[in-house]
Design an enzyme around this catalytic site. Sequence first.
Site, mmCIF file in Angstrom:
data_model
loop_
_atom_site.group_PDB
_atom_site.id
_atom_site.type_symbol
_atom_site.label_atom_id
_atom_site.label_comp_id
_atom_site.label_asym_id
_atom_site.label_seq_id
_atom_site.Cartn_x
_atom_site.Cartn_y
_atom_site.Cartn_z
ATOM 1 N N HIS A 57 7.597 6.212 -0.350
ATOM 2 C CA HIS A 57 7.768 6.078 -1.794
ATOM 3 C C HIS A 57 8.216 7.406 -2.385
ATOM 4 C CE1 HIS A 57 3.385 7.314 -1.676
ATOM 5 N NE2 HIS A 57 3.859 8.176 -2.563
HETATM 6 P P1 TYD Z 1 -0.284 3.927 -0.935
HETATM 7 O O1 TYD Z 1 0.556 4.372 -2.084
HETATM 8 O O2 TYD Z 1 0.277 2.864 -0.042
HETATM 9 O O3 TYD Z 1 -0.667 5.175 -0.073
HETATM 10 P P2 TYD Z 1 0.328 6.202 0.633
HETATM 11 O O4 TYD Z 1 0.066 7.513 -0.036
HETATM 12 O O5 TYD Z 1 0.020 6.172 2.062
HETATM 13 O O6 TYD Z 1 1.714 5.727 0.360
HETATM 14 O O7 TYD Z 1 -1.670 3.445 -1.522
HETATM 15 C C1 TYD Z 1 -2.480 2.498 -0.861
HETATM 16 C C2 TYD Z 1 -3.284 1.717 -1.891
HETATM 17 O O8 TYD Z 1 -4.162 2.576 -2.594
HETATM 18 C C3 TYD Z 1 -2.412 1.032 -2.923
HETATM 19 O O9 TYD Z 1 -2.947 -0.256 -3.166
HETATM 20 C C4 TYD Z 1 -2.575 1.880 -4.164
HETATM 21 C C5 TYD Z 1 -3.958 2.451 -3.990
HETATM 22 N N1 TYD Z 1 -4.128 3.787 -4.605
HETATM 23 C C6 TYD Z 1 -4.896 3.890 -5.757
HETATM 24 O O10 TYD Z 1 -5.421 2.896 -6.290
HETATM 25 N N2 TYD Z 1 -5.077 5.132 -6.287
HETATM 26 C C7 TYD Z 1 -4.519 6.236 -5.747
HETATM 27 O O11 TYD Z 1 -4.717 7.363 -6.275
HETATM 28 C C8 TYD Z 1 -3.699 6.102 -4.570
HETATM 29 C C9 TYD Z 1 -3.043 7.296 -3.942
HETATM 30 C C10 TYD Z 1 -3.541 4.859 -4.030
#
Ligand code: TYD
Length: 141
Positions: A57
């Site tokens: 992302h």
């Molecule tokens: P995701 O964005 O997939 O993590 P990565 O950093 O590996 O890309 O996040 C995984 C899940 O956690 C998604 O459902 C969103 C949630 N999330 C939150 O609710 N708060 C946060 O601060 C973060 C980083 C993720």
Amino acid sequence: MSTTVGRVDPCRLIDLPDHSDDRGGLTVVEGGRDVPFEIRRVYYIHGVPDGAARGAHGHRRLRQLIVALHGAFDVVVDDGHASARFRLDSPGRGLYVGPMIWRDMVDFTPDAVGLWLVSELYDPADYYRDYAEFRRDARAL
Ligand code: TYD
């Protein structure tokens, strides 16, 4: 490999203030001093299965510092023009990632614990989840 990825504010490794002594290690990160943003949120990633990738992302506004507190992993950063790969393997050094950067985290060691210090509260609207959309906007900067 390009080391100047990031057209808004380049990604870079930051050596963090170290106060280690014979009692052990102590590393400090102060918002607005050691990182170029105020820290509004902290999260950590751990127990990543072998071969799993995270990230995939970009963020519109968010800035962050990523630190491997334990173990190691790679962060691949991409500004729509250039990309670079950083191995994080020390609690004494972090990777600063500015706005409008696509990132992938890969090659986690089984014991890896990653710490994210970030400039914004969680906001799904700040995310790019589609690389083509991200690249189009990033290249228009
Ligand atoms: P995701 O964005 O997939 O993590 P990565 O950093 O590996 O890309 O996040 C995984 C899940 O956690 C998604 O459902 C969103 C949630 N999330 C939150 O609710 N708060 C946060 O601060 C973060 C980083 C993720």
